[in-house]
Design a protein around this motif. Structure first.
Motif, PDB file in Angstrom:
ATOM      1  N   GLN A  28       0.880  -1.196  -0.136  1.00 62.61           N
ATOM      2  CA  GLN A  28       0.031  -0.130   0.127  1.00 62.61           C
ATOM      3  C   GLN A  28       0.864   1.160   0.045  1.00 62.61           C
ATOM      4  O   GLN A  28       1.918   1.366   0.813  1.00 62.61           O
ATOM      5  CB  GLN A  28      -1.051  -0.225   1.280  1.00 62.61           C
ATOM      6  N   ARG A  29       0.567   2.088  -0.917  1.00 64.08           N
ATOM      7  CA  ARG A  29       1.293   3.368  -1.035  1.00 64.08           C
ATOM      8  C   ARG A  29       0.409   4.351  -1.674  1.00 64.08           C
ATOM      9  O   ARG A  29      -0.265   4.125  -2.715  1.00 64.08           O
ATOM     10  CB  ARG A  29       2.614   3.088  -1.539  1.00 64.08           C
ATOM     11  N   VAL A  59      -3.649   2.897  -2.879  1.00 67.17           N
ATOM     12  CA  VAL A  59      -3.950   1.673  -3.383  1.00 67.17           C
ATOM     13  C   VAL A  59      -3.620   0.805  -2.391  1.00 67.17           C
ATOM     14  O   VAL A  59      -2.438   0.813  -1.895  1.00 67.17           O
ATOM     15  CB  VAL A  59      -3.423   1.294  -4.808  1.00 67.17           C
ATOM     16  N   GLY A  60      -4.405  -0.079  -1.862  1.00 69.55           N
ATOM     17  CA  GLY A  60      -4.364  -1.017  -0.587  1.00 69.55           C
ATOM     18  C   GLY A  60      -3.384  -2.176  -1.345  1.00 69.55           C
ATOM     19  O   GLY A  60      -3.080  -2.196  -2.555  1.00 69.55           O
ATOM     20  N   PRO A 130      -6.613  -6.564 -12.387  1.00 66.33           N
ATOM     21  CA  PRO A 130      -6.140  -5.428 -11.390  1.00 66.33           C
ATOM     22  C   PRO A 130      -7.156  -4.355 -12.054  1.00 66.33           C
ATOM     23  O   PRO A 130      -7.675  -4.238 -13.040  1.00 66.33           O
ATOM     24  CB  PRO A 130      -4.917  -5.396 -11.758  1.00 66.33           C
ATOM     25  N   THR A 131      -7.462  -3.566 -11.133  1.00 62.79           N
ATOM     26  CA  THR A 131      -8.101  -2.160 -11.593  1.00 62.79           C
ATOM     27  C   THR A 131      -7.081  -1.328 -12.123  1.00 62.79           C
ATOM     28  O   THR A 131      -5.846  -1.670 -12.133  1.00 62.79           O
ATOM     29  CB  THR A 131      -8.639  -1.438 -10.185  1.00 62.79           C
ATOM     30  N   ARG A 137      -0.084   1.543 -10.419  1.00 63.10           N
ATOM     31  CA  ARG A 137       0.890   1.323  -9.081  1.00 63.10           C
ATOM     32  C   ARG A 137       1.794   0.271  -9.306  1.00 63.10           C
ATOM     33  O   ARG A 137       3.132   0.767  -9.293  1.00 63.10           O
ATOM     34  CB  ARG A 137       0.013   1.011  -8.152  1.00 63.10           C
ATOM     35  N   ALA A 138       1.616  -0.610 -10.139  1.00 63.83           N
ATOM     36  CA  ALA A 138       2.240  -1.795 -10.104  1.00 63.83           C
ATOM     37  C   ALA A 138       3.375  -1.432 -11.225  1.00 63.83           C
ATOM     38  O   ALA A 138       4.580  -1.880 -11.410  1.00 63.83           O
ATOM     39  CB  ALA A 138       2.110  -3.286 -10.478  1.00 63.83           C
TER      40      ALA A 138
END
Length: 197
Positions: A28-29, A59-60, A130-131, A137-138
């Motif tokens: 999460q960040r 994002v969790g 994934p959303t 984020r990834a």
């Protein structure tokens, strides 16, 4: 329709995957999603108008498959769950004598898959697609990098793609997943840029 396929095939074939593909954990960040640029790029440009304004998103923690889904993994899904309802002739998969077989290298990424089929594959593995925020984020990490590997311009050593400033297409076709480990994201996800779109 895809959800009912495992019930219809349960008497003949196992409906659980043999193994879960390798995953990485994304912590999460908060990060800046989108782009701060106000003038959209054209076709082939770095970004599009629907990517701004840039927003701060948290994002969790989640896990994400480290590699693209391979043709071999897709064949296992087709054979046990999706069958002909999830197979398309444009996929690098042949249907011969009632069996699905790779039409080429089974370690290449699968393509010509619909959202619904990809969703069914993920659910079969106990996950979900994934959303958009999770994917970004990834792919970009929390530090706003332009590319998964950082700020450096792409090269064929970082991504199997084409039309780089000094290079034409790299391989001119998809290659085995994970073939450009130098281009992995800060979260250790491979092929987030390049190979297949």
């Amino acid at each position: 329709v895809l959800v009912t396929a495992p019930v219809a095939l349960a008497a003949k074939r196992p409906t659980t995957p043999d193994a879960r593909p390798a995953h990485v954990t994304v912590l999460q960040r908060a990060f800046s999603m989108g782009t701060p640029v106000q003038d959209p790029g054209g076709y082939g440009g770095a970004w599009k108008v629907n990517e701004w304004p840039q927003v701060e998103v948290t994002v969790g923690a989640f896990s994400l498959q480290q590699d693209e889904v391979t043709v071999g993994q897709w064949i296992a899904f087709l054979s046990k769950v999706g069958h002909l309802m999830a197979w398309h002739p444009l996929q690098p998969v042949d249907y011969l004598d009632g069996e699905f077989v790779a039409a080429g290298d089974p370690t290449e990424p699968i393509r010509a898959v619909t959202w619904e089929e990809a969703d069914a594959f993920c659910r079969w593995h106990g996950g979900a697609l994934p959303t958009e925020a999770q994917w970004e984020r990834a792919a970009r990490g929390p530090d706003g990098r332009r590319y998964p590997w950082g700020q450096a311009e792409p090269t064929c050593g970082l991504a199997n793609a084409g039309y780089f400033p000094k290079e034409d297409f790299c391989q001119k076709r998809p290659v085995a997943v994970g073939s450009t480990p130098a281009g992995q994201s800060v979260t250790e996800v491979l092929d987030v840029a390049g190979n297949v779109w």
